[in-house]
Design a protein around this motif. Structure first.
Motif, PDB file in Angstrom:
ATOM      1  N   ARG A 157       0.806  -1.228   0.000  1.00  0.00           N
ATOM      2  CA  ARG A 157       0.000   0.000   0.000  1.00  0.00           C
ATOM      3  C   ARG A 157       0.832   1.268   0.000  1.00  0.00           C
ATOM      4  O   ARG A 157       0.397   2.296  -0.520  1.00  0.00           O
ATOM      5  CB  ARG A 157      -0.947  -0.031   1.198  1.00  0.00           C
ATOM      6  CG  ARG A 157      -1.977  -1.139   1.069  1.00  0.00           C
ATOM      7  CD  ARG A 157      -2.856  -1.283   2.275  1.00  0.00           C
ATOM      8  NE  ARG A 157      -3.789  -2.395   2.090  1.00  0.00           N
ATOM      9  CZ  ARG A 157      -4.572  -2.876   3.032  1.00  0.00           C
ATOM     10  NH1 ARG A 157      -4.551  -2.340   4.242  1.00  0.00           N
ATOM     11  NH2 ARG A 157      -5.382  -3.888   2.791  1.00  0.00           N
ATOM     12  N   ARG A 158       2.014   1.205   0.595  1.00  0.00           N
ATOM     13  CA  ARG A 158       2.843   2.410   0.613  1.00  0.00           C
ATOM     14  C   ARG A 158       3.858   2.417  -0.516  1.00  0.00           C
ATOM     15  O   ARG A 158       4.018   3.410  -1.212  1.00  0.00           O
ATOM     16  CB  ARG A 158       3.571   2.531   1.950  1.00  0.00           C
ATOM     17  CG  ARG A 158       4.387   3.809   2.040  1.00  0.00           C
ATOM     18  CD  ARG A 158       5.076   3.954   3.379  1.00  0.00           C
ATOM     19  NE  ARG A 158       5.800   5.210   3.450  1.00  0.00           N
ATOM     20  CZ  ARG A 158       6.632   5.542   4.428  1.00  0.00           C
ATOM     21  NH1 ARG A 158       6.824   4.717   5.439  1.00  0.00           N
ATOM     22  NH2 ARG A 158       7.255   6.690   4.420  1.00  0.00           N
ATOM     23  N   TYR A 159       4.533   1.276  -0.715  1.00  0.00           N
ATOM     24  CA  TYR A 159       5.613   1.242  -1.699  1.00  0.00           C
ATOM     25  C   TYR A 159       5.197   0.629  -3.032  1.00  0.00           C
ATOM     26  O   TYR A 159       5.956   0.678  -3.996  1.00  0.00           O
ATOM     27  CB  TYR A 159       6.817   0.484  -1.130  1.00  0.00           C
ATOM     28  CG  TYR A 159       7.382   1.158   0.086  1.00  0.00           C
ATOM     29  CD1 TYR A 159       8.066   2.362  -0.021  1.00  0.00           C
ATOM     30  CD2 TYR A 159       7.203   0.611   1.355  1.00  0.00           C
ATOM     31  CE1 TYR A 159       8.586   2.994   1.092  1.00  0.00           C
ATOM     32  CE2 TYR A 159       7.712   1.232   2.482  1.00  0.00           C
ATOM     33  CZ  TYR A 159       8.400   2.431   2.351  1.00  0.00           C
ATOM     34  OH  TYR A 159       8.893   3.052   3.459  1.00  0.00           O
ATOM     35  N   ARG A 160       4.005   0.048  -3.085  1.00  0.00           N
ATOM     36  CA  ARG A 160       3.420  -0.433  -4.331  1.00  0.00           C
ATOM     37  C   ARG A 160       4.314  -1.428  -5.062  1.00  0.00           C
ATOM     38  O   ARG A 160       4.461  -1.387  -6.281  1.00  0.00           O
ATOM     39  CB  ARG A 160       3.115   0.738  -5.266  1.00  0.00           C
ATOM     40  CG  ARG A 160       2.443   1.917  -4.604  1.00  0.00           C
ATOM     41  CD  ARG A 160       1.065   1.567  -4.083  1.00  0.00           C
ATOM     42  NE  ARG A 160       0.383   2.760  -3.564  1.00  0.00           N
ATOM     43  CZ  ARG A 160      -0.866   2.790  -3.161  1.00  0.00           C
ATOM     44  NH1 ARG A 160      -1.597   1.687  -3.203  1.00  0.00           N
ATOM     45  NH2 ARG A 160      -1.402   3.896  -2.710  1.00  0.00           N
ATOM     46  N   VAL A 161       4.920  -2.335  -4.346  1.00  0.00           N
ATOM     47  CA  VAL A 161       5.817  -3.299  -4.985  1.00  0.00           C
ATOM     48  C   VAL A 161       5.007  -4.316  -5.791  1.00  0.00           C
ATOM     49  O   VAL A 161       3.899  -4.688  -5.395  1.00  0.00           O
ATOM     50  CB  VAL A 161       6.683  -4.030  -3.945  1.00  0.00           C
ATOM     51  CG1 VAL A 161       7.570  -3.054  -3.188  1.00  0.00           C
ATOM     52  CG2 VAL A 161       5.815  -4.836  -2.972  1.00  0.00           C
ATOM     53  N   PRO A 162       5.534  -4.793  -6.912  1.00  0.00           N
ATOM     54  CA  PRO A 162       4.833  -5.828  -7.676  1.00  0.00           C
ATOM     55  C   PRO A 162       5.111  -7.240  -7.180  1.00  0.00           C
ATOM     56  O   PRO A 162       4.407  -8.183  -7.545  1.00  0.00           O
ATOM     57  CB  PRO A 162       5.378  -5.647  -9.093  1.00  0.00           C
ATOM     58  CG  PRO A 162       6.766  -5.137  -8.883  1.00  0.00           C
ATOM     59  CD  PRO A 162       6.715  -4.276  -7.653  1.00  0.00           C
ATOM     60  N   ALA A 163       6.175  -7.402  -6.351  1.00  0.00           N
ATOM     61  CA  ALA A 163       6.540  -8.730  -5.857  1.00  0.00           C
ATOM     62  C   ALA A 163       7.227  -8.609  -4.509  1.00  0.00           C
ATOM     63  O   ALA A 163       7.892  -7.608  -4.218  1.00  0.00           O
ATOM     64  CB  ALA A 163       7.453  -9.449  -6.851  1.00  0.00           C
ATOM     65  N   ILE A 164       7.057  -9.651  -3.684  1.00  0.00           N
ATOM     66  CA  ILE A 164       7.646  -9.689  -2.342  1.00  0.00           C
ATOM     67  C   ILE A 164       8.342 -11.033  -2.156  1.00  0.00           C
ATOM     68  O   ILE A 164       7.782 -12.084  -2.476  1.00  0.00           O
ATOM     69  CB  ILE A 164       6.575  -9.517  -1.246  1.00  0.00           C
ATOM     70  CG1 ILE A 164       5.874  -8.166  -1.395  1.00  0.00           C
ATOM     71  CG2 ILE A 164       7.193  -9.648   0.142  1.00  0.00           C
ATOM     72  CD1 ILE A 164       4.672  -7.999  -0.461  1.00  0.00           C
ATOM     73  N   ALA A 217      -4.673 -11.215  -2.389  1.00  0.00           N
ATOM     74  CA  ALA A 217      -5.828 -10.323  -2.486  1.00  0.00           C
ATOM     75  C   ALA A 217      -5.501  -9.057  -3.262  1.00  0.00           C
ATOM     76  O   ALA A 217      -6.372  -8.471  -3.912  1.00  0.00           O
ATOM     77  CB  ALA A 217      -6.332  -9.966  -1.092  1.00  0.00           C
ATOM     78  N   ASN A 218      -4.231  -8.640  -3.208  1.00  0.00           N
ATOM     79  CA  ASN A 218      -3.822  -7.413  -3.891  1.00  0.00           C
ATOM     80  C   ASN A 218      -3.124  -7.678  -5.222  1.00  0.00           C
ATOM     81  O   ASN A 218      -2.568  -6.760  -5.827  1.00  0.00           O
ATOM     82  CB  ASN A 218      -2.894  -6.604  -2.976  1.00  0.00           C
ATOM     83  CG  ASN A 218      -3.630  -5.973  -1.823  1.00  0.00           C
ATOM     84  OD1 ASN A 218      -4.234  -4.916  -1.962  1.00  0.00           O
ATOM     85  ND2 ASN A 218      -3.596  -6.624  -0.662  1.00  0.00           N
ATOM     86  N   GLU A 219      -3.154  -8.934  -5.668  1.00  0.00           N
ATOM     87  CA  GLU A 219      -2.529  -9.321  -6.933  1.00  0.00           C
ATOM     88  C   GLU A 219      -1.066  -8.909  -6.984  1.00  0.00           C
ATOM     89  O   GLU A 219      -0.569  -8.380  -7.989  1.00  0.00           O
ATOM     90  CB  GLU A 219      -3.298  -8.755  -8.126  1.00  0.00           C
ATOM     91  CG  GLU A 219      -4.699  -9.320  -8.253  1.00  0.00           C
ATOM     92  CD  GLU A 219      -5.354  -8.998  -9.583  1.00  0.00           C
ATOM     93  OE1 GLU A 219      -4.863  -8.094 -10.288  1.00  0.00           O
ATOM     94  OE2 GLU A 219      -6.347  -9.660  -9.912  1.00  0.00           O
ATOM     95  N   VAL A 220      -0.363  -9.183  -5.893  1.00  0.00           N
ATOM     96  CA  VAL A 220       1.075  -8.961  -5.810  1.00  0.00           C
ATOM     97  C   VAL A 220       1.748 -10.327  -5.669  1.00  0.00           C
ATOM     98  O   VAL A 220       1.313 -11.162  -4.870  1.00  0.00           O
ATOM     99  CB  VAL A 220       1.434  -8.061  -4.613  1.00  0.00           C
ATOM    100  CG1 VAL A 220       2.939  -8.047  -4.359  1.00  0.00           C
ATOM    101  CG2 VAL A 220       0.926  -6.646  -4.857  1.00  0.00           C
ATOM    102  N   VAL A 221       2.785 -10.561  -6.436  1.00  0.00           N
ATOM    103  CA  VAL A 221       3.494 -11.835  -6.375  1.00  0.00           C
ATOM    104  C   VAL A 221       4.215 -11.965  -5.040  1.00  0.00           C
ATOM    105  O   VAL A 221       4.870 -11.021  -4.582  1.00  0.00           O
ATOM    106  CB  VAL A 221       4.507 -11.946  -7.532  1.00  0.00           C
ATOM    107  CG1 VAL A 221       5.429 -13.139  -7.339  1.00  0.00           C
ATOM    108  CG2 VAL A 221       3.778 -12.035  -8.867  1.00  0.00           C
ATOM    109  N   ALA A 222       4.089 -13.136  -4.399  1.00  0.00           N
ATOM    110  CA  ALA A 222       4.851 -13.446  -3.189  1.00  0.00           C
ATOM    111  C   ALA A 222       5.603 -14.745  -3.424  1.00  0.00           C
ATOM    112  O   ALA A 222       5.011 -15.744  -3.840  1.00  0.00           O
ATOM    113  CB  ALA A 222       3.936 -13.568  -1.979  1.00  0.00           C
ATOM    114  N   ILE A 223       6.904 -14.719  -3.172  1.00  0.00           N
ATOM    115  CA  ILE A 223       7.730 -15.926  -3.313  1.00  0.00           C
ATOM    116  C   ILE A 223       8.355 -16.242  -1.959  1.00  0.00           C
ATOM    117  O   ILE A 223       9.145 -15.461  -1.433  1.00  0.00           O
ATOM    118  CB  ILE A 223       8.849 -15.761  -4.349  1.00  0.00           C
ATOM    119  CG1 ILE A 223       8.314 -15.216  -5.669  1.00  0.00           C
ATOM    120  CG2 ILE A 223       9.539 -17.096  -4.587  1.00  0.00           C
ATOM    121  CD1 ILE A 223       9.369 -15.072  -6.729  1.00  0.00           C
TER     122      ILE A 223
END
Length: 654
Positions: A220-227, A245-251
């Motif tokens: 929400r703050r840094y708007r990263v596309p992947a974590i 839920a936020n459609e951000v990739v998590a590996i």
């Protein structure tokens, strides 16, 4: 529809350039140390491509759930037409895809329960990009991030969630160090062209709550596309749904419990899951060590440990191995004496531990302090680090671990990774470092393949990863997003981790028949692994109680009373005694206890014997003799064990 996204609206816009548009494209901040989201304000000349807008409605920095957000193209001389809308999710976000020539300025407004709560104007959106836009009530709209949908350039922010503080922080340096080593190598290479990855690090605090907070800040703050992260399965289980839920990739580089990648299509894991690690490890070690009766202990509060225990029970059952008993504990416990005493009283051949390394180290130390003998092997679902092995000392010797990597493995780039890691940090990398290093490599390759920093494009590229060369080996993702590559089995030997030989073990066998018409039957198996030989004898039709088992000097069981086997095997010429205490014959194995049903079993592992060498201490060609009574370990020359009731010649082969 993806989880957590309530509204996806496709906006079709007329072509053409809005009046007043400048020629400067929106750019992100280039400062590598920047920890604040960039504020963007300009729009480029339209390029005829689509755009994706992710708008977040905020009231005093808190997300507004359930708000209807409407967008309109701002066209000079025309009234706004708010015909494209969506509803915010629990994170205050709504995702809108703009088709056609998307570049231009936009207006937006939001309603909650039929009441307008905010309106905004002069919002720049570029075609060919995913724009992240904050819509603060009673504030100005801000474009806080922008990522190319096709092509790479500039700085790509990637979240990194290690355990910087808390009970698991001791394992953090290796993960963070290895990730930064990989990052430096990738940014100096030509893999991403002119683009560069920048890590934004958020502490999980070693808790699920801390990881959830970290994921929310990064998204929400840094708007990263992947974590990348977190490390443990218990923590990942709570954090992964935020990314999905936020459609951000998590590996997850190291989380290995069952089912976590099934949370959603944006979730991936570089670690081998327990389903891939444990069954093969049990098969290899049971065949070589010959254990048939085992005990288990696991951390009931830890998801990874619970998952490991469930898979382990299935694997043991599939291999016909009896589980004598199971004990549990809770994360953070420090006294395991009661559980270990109960397990020790069962006389298992081996004990399996499923836990995090903090508790495992203490379990090993306390087990040996309580007198559980070294002949009882400890096998683990998690490999210890060099520091943990040093702390456990002799208690760690002989521990076998099912794991995903070895520092000596001949996998692509592994030797260079170990060398470079040691040169930079002064210590040898562990499996967590290798998995973290590989995770960054895998993500970078997905960025290169996608030629986009959009999370959906990254997700799609990761899902297609097949046979990628990494330090873990040839790496692929399966249909669930879990890593697939070859596992390893390691053993602690002389205070160091070594690969546990996965080849065919050399064996010798003695089929035991009756002497003195006892009716006794049985089998003894000697299995050599490296310098160690594991001896297992199983008897049937024995009278209840203790029976001495010895090796005798002659491989001849032809006499009905067993006397043809000669006397005790004593190549070192010392007095008879108890194995492992003072002087004893190499044939003084010990006493076996037979049940009321006449069955009994005894196991011993030693490096004092040899097999098929022809030396004085070679067991092949000798005889196993079972006596009517127990060995008193004192009487000379054979312990006053009574008549010989069973005899078998030791022959090379299974």
């Amino acid at each position: 529809m993806p989880n957590g996204i309530r509204g996806i609206v496709v906006l079709t816009l007329v072509t053409g350039i809005v009046c007043g548009c400048g020629g400067e494209r929106i750019t992100t901040s280039s400062g590598s140390g920047e920890q604040n989201p960039p504020v963007l304000s300009k729009v480029a000349v339209g390029d005829g491509t689509r755009a994706i807008v992710v708008a977040t409605v905020l009231r005093e920095d808190a997300p507004v759930d359930g708000a209807t957000v409407e967008f309109s193209r701002a066209v000079s001389g025309r009234a706004p037409n708010f015909q494209w809308s969506g509803v915010t999710d629990s994170g205050g976000q709504v995702r809108i895809e703009i088709a056609g020539s998307a570049t231009g300025y936009y207006r937006a407004r939001a309603f909650l329960n039929g009441t307008r709560i905010g309106r905004w104007s002069s919002i720049p959106i570029n075609g060919g990009y995913r724009s992240l836009i904050d819509l603060p009530i009673r504030g100005k709209a801000q474009v806080t991030g922008e990522y190319q949908l096709t092509g790479l350039g500039g700085e790509i922010p990637i979240g990194l969630v290690p355990h910087l503080t808390g009970r698991l922080s001791s394992s953090n340096p290796a993960l963070k160090n290895a990730a930064e080593l990989a990052l430096d190598e990738i940014n100096r290479s030509a893999l991403l062209g002119s683009a560069r990855i920048r890590f934004i690090v958020e502490d999980s605090r070693s808790t699920p709550e801390g990881a959830v907070d970290a994921f929310n800040r990064l998204i929400r703050r840094y708007r990263v596309p992947a974590i990348i992260g977190p490390r443990t399965s218990t923590i990942a289980k709570e954090a992964f749904p935020i990314a999905q839920a936020n459609e951000v990739v998590a590996i997850g580089p190291t989380s290995a419990a069952r089912g976590l990648s099934a949370i959603g299509d944006f979730i991936f894991r570089a670690s081998l899951t327990v389903d891939r690690l444990i069954p093969g490890g049990v098969k290899i070690t049971s065949e070589k060590l010959g254990y048939r009766r085992v005990a288990t202990i696991f951390d009931q509060a830890d998801l990874f440990s619970r998952s490991s225990e469930a898979v382990l029970q299935d694997a043991l059952s599939d291999n016909g191995i009896e589980v004598l008993g199971t004990e549990t504990f809770q994360s953070g416990d420090t006294d395991f004496s009661s559980q270990l005493q109960r397990l020790g009283s069962l006389n298992p051949d081996a004990i399996f531990i499923s836990s995090q390394a903090i508790e495992m180290t203490e379990l090993l130390i306390q087990a040996r302090q309580l007198g559980i003998p070294s002949e009882v092997r400890f096998l683990a679902n998690l490999v210890l680090t060099v520091d943990e092995i040093k702390r456990a000392g002799d208690a760690a010797e002989g521990v076998i671990a099912f794991t995903a990597w070895s520092s000596t493995a001949d996998t692509p780039g592994n030797r260079a990774f170990v060398r470079n890691y040691m040169a930079k940090y002064g210590v040898e990398p562990n499996v967590f470092a290798a998995q973290s290093y590989a995770t960054v490599q895998i993500l970078a390759q997905a960025l290169a393949d996608a030629q986009s920093s959009d999370s959906r494009a990254i997700r799609d590229a990761l899902a297609k990863t097949r046979n990628l060369d990494t330090v873990l080996g040839s790496f692929s993702f399966d249909a669930n997003g879990d890593g697939v590559y070859n596992p390893s089995v390691l053993i602690v030997k002389d205070g160091k981790l070594e690969v546990y030989d996965a080849g065919t073990a050399e064996q010798a066998t003695a089929i035991i028949g009756e002497s003195n018409a006892s009716g006794l039957t049985g089998k003894a198996v000697f299995t050599r692994t490296g310098d160690d030989i594991t001896f297992v004898v199983e008897l049937n039709n024995a009278s209840a109680g203790q029976h001495a088992v010895h090796i005798h000097e002659k491989g001849d069981c032809s006499a009905p009373d067993g006397t043809s086997a000669g006397g005790h095997w004593n190549p070192t010429g010392v007095a008879h005694g108890k194995w492992g205490e003072g002087e004893f014959h190499l044939g003084d194995i010990g006493n076996l206890t037979a049940s009321e049903q006449g069955a009994g079993r005894l196991q011993l592992t030693t490096n004092l014997w040899e097999m098929n060498t022809g030396s004085d201490i070679d067991v092949v060609g000798k005889a196993i003799v079972v006596h009517a009574g127990p060995d008193d370990f004192v009487s000379q020359p054979s312990g006053n064990a009574g008549a010989r009731i069973g005899c078998g010649v030791i022959k090379l082969g299974p």
